[in-house]
Scaffold this active site. Structure first.
Site, PDB file in Angstrom:
ATOM      1  N   ARG A  55      -6.665  14.490  78.581  1.00 45.02           N
ATOM      2  CA  ARG A  55      -5.291  15.085  78.229  1.00 45.02           C
ATOM      3  C   ARG A  55      -5.084  14.249  76.836  1.00 45.02           C
ATOM      4  O   ARG A  55      -5.222  13.331  76.594  1.00 45.02           O
ATOM      5  CB  ARG A  55      -4.269  15.032  79.086  1.00 45.02           C
ATOM      6  CG  ARG A  55      -4.566  16.008  80.440  1.00 45.02           C
ATOM      7  CD  ARG A  55      -3.459  15.884  81.246  1.00 45.02           C
ATOM      8  NE  ARG A  55      -2.077  16.242  80.939  1.00 45.02           N
ATOM      9  CZ  ARG A  55      -0.719  16.177  81.648  1.00 45.02           C
ATOM     10  NH1 ARG A  55      -0.921  15.316  82.683  1.00 45.02           N
ATOM     11  NH2 ARG A  55       0.295  16.351  80.813  1.00 45.02           N
ATOM     12  N   ASN A  62       6.433  16.339  75.677  1.00 38.27           N
ATOM     13  CA  ASN A  62       6.378  16.209  76.948  1.00 38.27           C
ATOM     14  C   ASN A  62       7.755  15.190  77.369  1.00 38.27           C
ATOM     15  O   ASN A  62       8.295  15.402  78.556  1.00 38.27           O
ATOM     16  CB  ASN A  62       5.146  15.221  77.029  1.00 38.27           C
ATOM     17  CG  ASN A  62       3.874  15.951  77.221  1.00 38.27           C
ATOM     18  OD1 ASN A  62       2.870  15.278  76.955  1.00 38.27           O
ATOM     19  ND2 ASN A  62       3.760  17.129  77.665  1.00 38.27           N
TER      20      ASN A  62
END
Ligand code: G3H
Length: 274
Positions: A55, A62
Site C-alpha cells: 500500500r 488517511n
C-alpha cells in the site's frame, strides 16, 4: 425489521432467508468470480517467482479518515517510502520493475526504489464517486441508506457514480494478466481496495471475504510461487500510521446484526480499519 438474506428479521426471529419486505438492494446475490477467466488460462509461472505488494504510505487523507482523493504522503508516509526503498534496494533483486497507480501517494511511496517504474490507472484506488473526499462518518450521517447498503454488501455495493469491489476486480484483469506473464520481479505499489483484489486473486481467496481482507499499511507483502501455489508473507516496518476507514460490514457468517448503537468494528473478516 426485515433486512434481507441471511439476516435475522426482528419481526420474524427465525427467518434466515429473504423475507417479505426485505429491501431488495440488501439481498446478497451469488456473484460470479471475475477472476475465473484468468484462472482458466493456466499461466506458466516460474518456480520462485516473487511479487512484492505494498500500500502507499500514510497519506494526508488517511490522517483525516477521508475516502479517495489524491493527497500527498505525511511525514510518516515518507518514512515508510524511505524504508521501502532501503529494503528493496538492498535486497539485490535483479530485473526489478515497479508498478504504481497514477495517484501521487503511490508514486511518492515508490520514489526511493531504484528500479524502472510504470504507472497504471488500472490500479488506482476504488472510485468512491459522489463520496470521494468524504469521511465515513460524513457518509453515514448524510447518506445513511447508502452507508447501510455498503455495510450489507460491501462486495457488490457500487458508490454512486463510482465503483464496487467487483468493478475493481474487473478493472484490474489486464494488469493481473500482465503480471502473470511478466518475467521480471515486480513491486506493485497500490491501494488497499486494489490490493485486496490482487491478493484475493493470487491466493484464489473467497470473493466474499475480499472487501475485508487485511492489507496492513506500512507493511510489504511478498507473494512467492512455490510448488504450484502462491505463498504469502509479510515484511513489517515499525513505522506508525493512522489506519484509514472503519469497515462496518455485516459479518458474513453471522445471521445477527450488531445491537443498535454498538460499534460494528471487528465484524466482517479480520479487518477493523483499512
Ligand atoms: O476507499 C479507500 C479504502 O482504501 C477502501 O476502504 O473499501 O474498506 O472502505 P474500504
Amino acid at each position: 425489521m426485515c433486512r434481507g438474506f441471511g439476516i435475522v428479521c426482528e419481526a420474524h426471529k427465525k427467518v434466515l432467508e429473504p423475507c417479505r419486505g426485505a429491501t431488495k438492494e440488501f439481498i446478497k446475490m451469488k456473484v460470479e468470480n471475475p477472476f475465473n477467466e484468468l484462472y482458466l488460462k493456466h499461466f506458466d509461472i516460474v518456480e520462485g517467482r516473487t511479487i512484492y505488494l505494498s500500500r502507499h504510505g500514510e497519506s494526508e487523507y488517511n490522517l483525516e479518515d477521508r475516502i479517495g482523493g489524491d493527497s500527498n504522503l505525511t511525514a510518516r508516509g515518507q518514512q515508510y517510502a524511505k524504508a521501502l526503498g532501503l529494503y528493496m534496494n538492498s535486497s539485490g533483486i535483479a530485473d526489478l520493475k515497479v508498478w504504481t497507480s497514477n495517484l501521487v501517494r503511490t508514486q511518492q511511496t515508490a520514489a526511493y526504489v531504484s528500479a524502472p517504474k510504470e504507472a497504471y490507472a488500472e490500479i488506482d484506488e476504488i472510485n468512491a464517486g459522489q463520496f470521494d473526499g468524504y469521511t465515513y462518518e460524513e457518509v453515514e450521517a448524510m447518506y445513511p441508506q447508502e452507508f447501510e447498503a455498503r455495510a450489507q454488501d460491501k462486495l457488490c455495493y457500487r458508490y454512486p457514480k463510482g465503483e464496487s469491489y467487483i468493478d475493481c476486480c474487473k478493472r484490474i484483469l489486464p494488469i493481473l494478466e500482465k503480471m502473470e506473464r511478466s518475467t521480471e520481479h515486480l513491486l506493485i505499489v497500490a491501494h488497499q481496495a486494489i490490493l485486496r483484489c490482487i491478493v484475493t486473486y493470487l491466493l484464489q481467496g473467497d470473493l466474499r471475504k475480499l472487501p475485508t481482507t487485511k492489507i496492513p499499511q506500512h507493511c510489504l507483502i511478498r507473494v512467492t510461487w512455490l510448488n504450484g501455489e502462491n505463498i504469502i508473507d509479510y515484511i513489517r516496518t515499525p513505522i506508525d500510521h493512522s489506519e484509514q476507514g472503519i469497515v462496518k460490514s455485516v459479518l458474513e457468517d453471522s445471521a445477527v446484526l450488531p445491537p443498535k448503537g454498538a460499534s460494528s468494528e471487528k465484524i466482517g473478516d479480520s479487518q477493523t480499519k483499512s
